[in-house]
Design an enzyme around this catalytic site. Sequence first.
Site, mmCIF file in Angstrom:
data_model
loop_
_atom_site.group_PDB
_atom_site.id
_atom_site.type_symbol
_atom_site.label_atom_id
_atom_site.label_comp_id
_atom_site.label_asym_id
_atom_site.label_seq_id
_atom_site.Cartn_x
_atom_site.Cartn_y
_atom_site.Cartn_z
ATOM 1 C CB SER A 96 8.800 7.562 -7.141
ATOM 2 O OG SER A 96 7.715 6.817 -6.668
ATOM 3 C CE1 TYR A 143 9.681 4.015 -10.930
ATOM 4 C CE2 TYR A 143 8.517 3.908 -8.827
ATOM 5 C CZ TYR A 143 8.909 4.611 -9.946
ATOM 6 O OH TYR A 143 8.529 5.924 -10.076
ATOM 7 C CE LYS A 165 12.035 7.054 -11.155
ATOM 8 N NZ LYS A 165 12.431 8.051 -12.169
HETATM 9 C C1 WQD Z 1 -3.330 2.944 -5.028
HETATM 10 C C2 WQD Z 1 -4.175 2.139 -4.058
HETATM 11 C C3 WQD Z 1 -4.023 -0.248 -4.385
HETATM 12 C C4 WQD Z 1 -6.280 -0.479 -8.160
HETATM 13 C C5 WQD Z 1 2.217 3.194 -7.277
HETATM 14 C C6 WQD Z 1 3.692 3.140 -7.146
HETATM 15 C C7 WQD Z 1 4.212 4.515 -6.894
HETATM 16 C C8 WQD Z 1 3.758 5.475 -7.966
HETATM 17 C C9 WQD Z 1 2.286 5.459 -8.078
HETATM 18 C C10 WQD Z 1 5.204 5.619 -9.906
HETATM 19 C C11 WQD Z 1 -3.452 0.882 -3.530
HETATM 20 C C12 WQD Z 1 -5.435 0.253 -4.599
HETATM 21 C C13 WQD Z 1 -5.597 -0.059 -7.041
HETATM 22 C C14 WQD Z 1 -7.545 -1.154 -8.018
HETATM 23 C C15 WQD Z 1 -7.340 -0.910 -5.629
HETATM 24 N N1 WQD Z 1 4.247 5.083 -9.253
HETATM 25 N N2 WQD Z 1 -6.126 -0.262 -5.787
HETATM 26 N N3 WQD Z 1 -8.012 -1.309 -6.735
HETATM 27 O O1 WQD Z 1 0.549 1.490 -5.344
HETATM 28 O O2 WQD Z 1 0.045 3.692 -4.211
HETATM 29 O O3 WQD Z 1 1.669 3.618 -6.044
HETATM 30 O O4 WQD Z 1 1.857 4.127 -8.288
HETATM 31 O O5 WQD Z 1 5.950 6.471 -9.596
HETATM 32 O O6 WQD Z 1 5.575 4.445 -6.856
HETATM 33 O O7 WQD Z 1 4.027 2.312 -6.065
HETATM 34 O O8 WQD Z 1 -0.685 3.346 -6.586
HETATM 35 O O9 WQD Z 1 -2.655 3.546 -8.016
HETATM 36 O O10 WQD Z 1 -1.430 1.330 -7.935
HETATM 37 O O11 WQD Z 1 -2.759 2.055 -5.976
HETATM 38 O O12 WQD Z 1 -7.821 -1.107 -4.489
HETATM 39 O O13 WQD Z 1 -8.203 -1.549 -8.981
HETATM 40 O O14 WQD Z 1 -5.314 1.640 -4.787
HETATM 41 O O15 WQD Z 1 -4.036 -1.502 -3.742
HETATM 42 O O16 WQD Z 1 -3.829 0.704 -2.198
HETATM 43 P P1 WQD Z 1 0.393 2.935 -5.439
HETATM 44 P P2 WQD Z 1 -1.880 2.547 -7.232
#
Ligand code: WQD
Length: 324
Positions: A116, A140, A144
Amino acid sequence: MTWLITGGAGYIGSHVVKEMAVREPVVVLDDLSTGRAERLADGVPLVVGSVLDRELLDRVLVEHGVTGIVHIAGKKQVAESVERPLHYYRENVDGLRTLLEAAADAGVGRFLFSSSAAVYGMPDVDLVTEETPCKPLSPYGETKLAGEWLVAAAGRAHGMATASLRYFNVAGAGSAELGDDGVFNLVPMVFERLTKKEAPRVFGDDYPTPDGTCVRDYIHVEDVATAHVAAAQRLVDDTSASLTLNIGRGQGVSVSEMVAVIQDVAGLRDLSPVVEARRAGDAARVVAAADRIRLELGWTSRHDVRDMVTSAWAGWLLRHPVDV
Ligand code: WQD
């Protein structure tokens, strides 16, 4: 080749199974904790069980004549990993170690591991290359990164060709039935808000990015699946391979841009997004340099963000019928 695909009944795993099973025999091992048997096409053998079960692993490897493993099973929620680090280390690291031991003892020669972008933590670079230092911020991400080390070391010691694939932000669905059941990432979280007639939330708009919202590299799950096929083929062709590859598009998309596409696709444009406080641990920008996989495997992504959102929305509507 016969491939064992762990986690093959899950969201990403079922797309990988679909892509690989048309080429070679596969067998799926899944504990169905988050996976669903219905994700698998008729004729794909499913063994229900855990990668921590060494006896079961030994039996499956022999009975199915497994010659390669794609290890996708694992726990993947960042926040949960902070609450339950021991559980995450057990499932993701002990599980992997058990699987590698069984693979080495059975003489399995190829091993592909789901890693990841979480291994990078908060990279302070425009494009994250595979050489960018890994500083995971969550248990997490640590599991990985430790997993990648285990895979590479076991591969060297036991003559296995290996690859660790660092997924960036996976979205979309190959078909409505295979869509993501979880509501833990931006796209499904916005879908959920919209279908409850609530405004989408944007976690912070004061980041040092062009529009102030976080920038990510979203990649269609079908592209993730074809990357596995390409990597698996390389492990077959090069028995001493030891690869680490980013799986991204190399294109940054901001939260605001993504929310706009989602609202457009869903036809729910009247609810203006609300800006909330920053979410702890979010990096301003995490975008892959996608050059290595292109040069090494000749793989590039095919789908854009609209494809991801459109296909994910069809899947969402299937599971959450709404009057829109
Ligand atoms: C993306 C952006 C949020 C929801 C995570 C893990 C990564 C991988 C993918 C597993 C961020 C913003 C979110 C909302 C928002 N997982 N957001 N409003 O954090 O980049 O990655 O998931 O392998 O390892 O860290 O993904 O989709 O949670 O968020 O503004 O309602 O969307 O703050 O900036 P992230 P995400």
